[in-house]
Motif scaffolding. Structure first.
Motif, PDB file in Angstrom:
ATOM      1  N   LYS A  64       0.823  -1.207   0.000  1.00  0.00           N
ATOM      2  CA  LYS A  64       0.000   0.000   0.000  1.00  0.00           C
ATOM      3  C   LYS A  64       0.860   1.261   0.000  1.00  0.00           C
ATOM      4  O   LYS A  64       0.534   2.253  -0.670  1.00  0.00           O
ATOM      5  N   LYS A  65       1.976   1.232   0.723  1.00  0.00           N
ATOM      6  CA  LYS A  65       2.869   2.393   0.765  1.00  0.00           C
ATOM      7  C   LYS A  65       3.509   2.641  -0.596  1.00  0.00           C
ATOM      8  O   LYS A  65       3.632   3.794  -1.031  1.00  0.00           O
ATOM      9  N   VAL A  66       3.910   1.585  -1.264  1.00  0.00           N
ATOM     10  CA  VAL A  66       4.518   1.737  -2.585  1.00  0.00           C
ATOM     11  C   VAL A  66       3.501   2.279  -3.586  1.00  0.00           C
ATOM     12  O   VAL A  66       3.792   3.191  -4.366  1.00  0.00           O
ATOM     13  N   VAL A  67       2.300   1.723  -3.562  1.00  0.00           N
ATOM     14  CA  VAL A  67       1.257   2.159  -4.485  1.00  0.00           C
ATOM     15  C   VAL A  67       0.941   3.640  -4.276  1.00  0.00           C
ATOM     16  O   VAL A  67       0.773   4.399  -5.240  1.00  0.00           O
ATOM     17  N   ALA A  68       0.881   4.072  -3.024  1.00  0.00           N
ATOM     18  CA  ALA A  68       0.618   5.486  -2.735  1.00  0.00           C
ATOM     19  C   ALA A  68       1.746   6.367  -3.251  1.00  0.00           C
ATOM     20  O   ALA A  68       1.503   7.454  -3.807  1.00  0.00           O
TER      21      ALA A  68
END
Length: 208
Positions: A64-68
């Motif tokens: 989720k952090k990478v996608v954000a």
């Protein structure tokens, strides 16, 4: 960890997992950038009215952090992590869940991955599989042995005729996409995958 510390036992490596994940979380989005050409591919998929999402074996909170960081949170139609379900790739459960989330059948989807477990999961789910040759692999691995439906050398190769289409004769080695217009891809169906879209940061260059 097995690659970075082959001399250690499985139990010794297991003890390294918690501090590794802590370090990984702290830096996972720091240097993450899309592979060259991925943004054009995603734009072409969206321009064709199709949808894309991410199914990865990485823990959800890390993915989720990478996608954000990629500014993909609103564009990606679904994100399934390795801890979302009890079983993960190469089992097909995550892929089934992604299909259910966006309301399509597995046969309408294409899964792009850079590891054998991705191709096996796609085959078990009844999805067309595309092996991405620009991902991270161990030396000596032969993606042809995974038996993908298509092999693609670089991200823009996904836009070659027949690669991201369903029910067509796809070339085993599609030509590179050479048109100056990256939206020239035709006939996209819902494309799931793209765990290979981001170059994920690593706490150490020795750790995979």
């Amino acid at each position: 960890l097995a690659v970075a510390f082959p001399e250690r036992t499985a139990d010794e490596r297991e003890k390294l997992v918690p501090p590794f994940l802590d370090a990984y979380e702290a830096s996972v989005a720091t240097h993450s950038t899309p592979f060259a050409g991925i943004e054009a591919v995603l734009a072409a998929i969206e321009a064709a009215g199709a949808r894309w999402g991410i199914v990865t074996n990485k823990p959800y909170y890390l993915a989720k952090k990478v996608v954000a960081t990629m500014n993909w949170s609103e564009r990606s139609q679904v994100l399934i992590g390795g801890d979302t379900l009890p079983r993960k790739k190469p089992e097909p459960d995550q892929l089934y869940m992604a299909c259910e989330a966006i309301g399509v059948s597995p046969g309408e989807c294409i899964y792009v991955g850079d590891d054998e477990r991705d191709i096996v999961a796609a085959r078990r789910a009844g999805m067309k599989s595309v092996a991405a040759l620009w991902g991270y692999r161990e030396a000596g691995e032969d993606p042809r042995a995974w038996r993908p439906d298509v092999l693609v050398e670089e991200p823009l190769g996904l836009l070659a005729d027949g690669v991201l289409t369903i029910g067509t004769d796809s070339p085993a080695y599609p030509p590179y996409f050479e048109d100056d217009d990256p939206t020239n891809g035709k006939g996209f169906e819902s494309a799931l995958g793209y765990a290979i879209a981001a170059r994920l940061a690593r706490p150490s260059s020795q750790v995979v």
